[in-house]
Design a protein around this motif. Structure first.
Motif, PDB file in Angstrom:
ATOM      1  N   LEU A  15       4.498  37.867  -4.817  1.00  0.00           N
ATOM      2  CA  LEU A  15       4.626  39.302  -5.059  1.00  0.00           C
ATOM      3  C   LEU A  15       5.179  39.918  -3.786  1.00  0.00           C
ATOM      4  N   LEU A  16       6.307  40.587  -3.893  1.00  0.00           N
ATOM      5  CA  LEU A  16       7.056  41.046  -2.719  1.00  0.00           C
ATOM      6  C   LEU A  16       7.241  42.554  -2.719  1.00  0.00           C
ATOM      7  N   ASP A  17       6.814  43.196  -1.617  1.00  0.00           N
ATOM      8  CA  ASP A  17       7.093  44.619  -1.413  1.00  0.00           C
ATOM      9  C   ASP A  17       8.513  44.748  -0.855  1.00  0.00           C
ATOM     10  N   LEU A  18       9.246  45.745  -1.315  1.00  0.00           N
ATOM     11  CA  LEU A  18      10.628  45.923  -0.853  1.00  0.00           C
ATOM     12  C   LEU A  18      10.712  46.558   0.527  1.00  0.00           C
ATOM     13  N   HIS A  19       9.667  47.236   0.950  1.00  0.00           N
ATOM     14  CA  HIS A  19       9.708  47.961   2.218  1.00  0.00           C
ATOM     15  C   HIS A  19       8.731  47.332   3.206  1.00  0.00           C
ATOM     16  N   LEU A  20       9.271  46.447   4.057  1.00  0.00           N
ATOM     17  CA  LEU A  20       8.474  45.775   5.072  1.00  0.00           C
ATOM     18  C   LEU A  20       8.904  46.265   6.453  1.00  0.00           C
ATOM     19  N   GLY A  21       7.969  46.221   7.387  1.00  0.00           N
ATOM     20  CA  GLY A  21       8.274  46.734   8.706  1.00  0.00           C
ATOM     21  C   GLY A  21       9.342  45.957   9.447  1.00  0.00           C
ATOM     22  N   ASP A  22       9.424  44.647   9.205  1.00  0.00           N
ATOM     23  CA  ASP A  22      10.353  43.820   9.972  1.00  0.00           C
ATOM     24  C   ASP A  22      11.475  43.229   9.138  1.00  0.00           C
ATOM     25  N   ALA A  23      11.568  43.613   7.863  1.00  0.00           N
ATOM     26  CA  ALA A  23      12.597  43.018   7.011  1.00  0.00           C
ATOM     27  C   ALA A  23      12.925  43.923   5.836  1.00  0.00           C
ATOM     28  N   ASP A  24      14.166  43.852   5.397  1.00  0.00           N
ATOM     29  CA  ASP A  24      14.572  44.528   4.173  1.00  0.00           C
ATOM     30  C   ASP A  24      14.129  43.673   2.999  1.00  0.00           C
TER      31      ASP A  24
END
Length: 240
Positions: free
Chosen positions: A52-61
């Motif tokens: 499950l992947l969030d689209l808005h991460l602090g270190d990555a698009d």
């Protein structure tokens, strides 16, 4: 079943973990709070069954990471969990190979339904993210118009099921692999067909669905599965 959650918000991670562990006693959940942590986790252990992947991460698009995951681990299903439910983001994620897109505003019940659909081999997208253009195009399919007319004549309003679209068994096989994001060459190899024959089957499937691209086909099928629960348990859609 092993699930990896990728999200940089501790509260979201905790909430998702609670919901996912409710899927069954055999579910184990790991968490990564950054793109780099997710990469390292999968490098050490690539035997996860679902991400499950969030689209808005602090270190990555998130889209970049989605593309990376699909490239490095093509058999690993990825479901996007996002604060956005924009049609453009949904289509882009599905087009890049995500097996589902669930807005963070969705209920726990919706998340469970989405994950169960993905686990059983389907694709989940938000019901309202089709867009008027897609809906209009989909409704132009002659099979769809025929079934909808029959439904009106009988006093019921319903979405057509995939069985009613007139697909042959081989076209159904092709659609099954198409929904898993496989290109024509891999579909041809798995089914023992020529690439040209697969292209013909894909074209026939798109015509039956009344769409012009693979992504639109995925969205149309997902919409059907959400409207009609019977087909998602069909043996045609389980692992072969």
């Amino acid at each position: 079943m092993k699930v990896l959650l990728i999200d940089d918000h501790p509260l979201i991670l905790a909430a998702l973990q609670s919901v996912i562990q409710g899927l069954g006693d055999g579910v184990t959940v790991s968490a990564a709070d950054s793109g780099s942590s997710a990469r390292e986790t999968l490098r050490k252990d690539a035997s996860y069954d679902l991400v499950l992947l969030d689209l808005h991460l602090g270190d990555a698009d998130g889209f970049d990471l989605l593309g990376e995951l699909r490239s490095r681990y093509p058999a690993l299903p990825v479901v996007v969990i996002s604060a956005s439910d924009r049609t453009s983001d949904v289509i882009r994620a599905i087009d890049m190979g995500a097996m589902g897109f669930v807005p963070k505003r969705a209920t726990n019940e919706t998340l469970v339904e989405a994950l169960q659909q993905v686990i059983s081999g389907g694709v989940y997208v938000p019901p309202m993210s089709m867009g008027s253009e897609h809906t209009a195009q989909f409704s132009q399919s002659p099979y769809v118009r025929q079934v909808q007319q029959e439904s009106r004549d009988s006093g019921f309003q319903t979405m057509p099921s995939l069985q009613q679209l007139g697909l042959t068994p081989r076209q159904t096989d092709v659609l099954h692999l198409l929904l898993k994001g496989q290109p024509n060459k891999l579909i041809a190899r798995e089914l023992g067909l020529s690439v040209e024959t697969v292209k013909d089957h894909v074209a026939a499937v798109l015509r039956a669905l009344g769409v012009s691209s693979r992504t639109q086909a995925v969205i149309a099928v997902s919409q059907m599965l959400q409207k009609q629960s019977g087909f998602q348990h069909s043996s045609a859609w389980h692992a072969r």
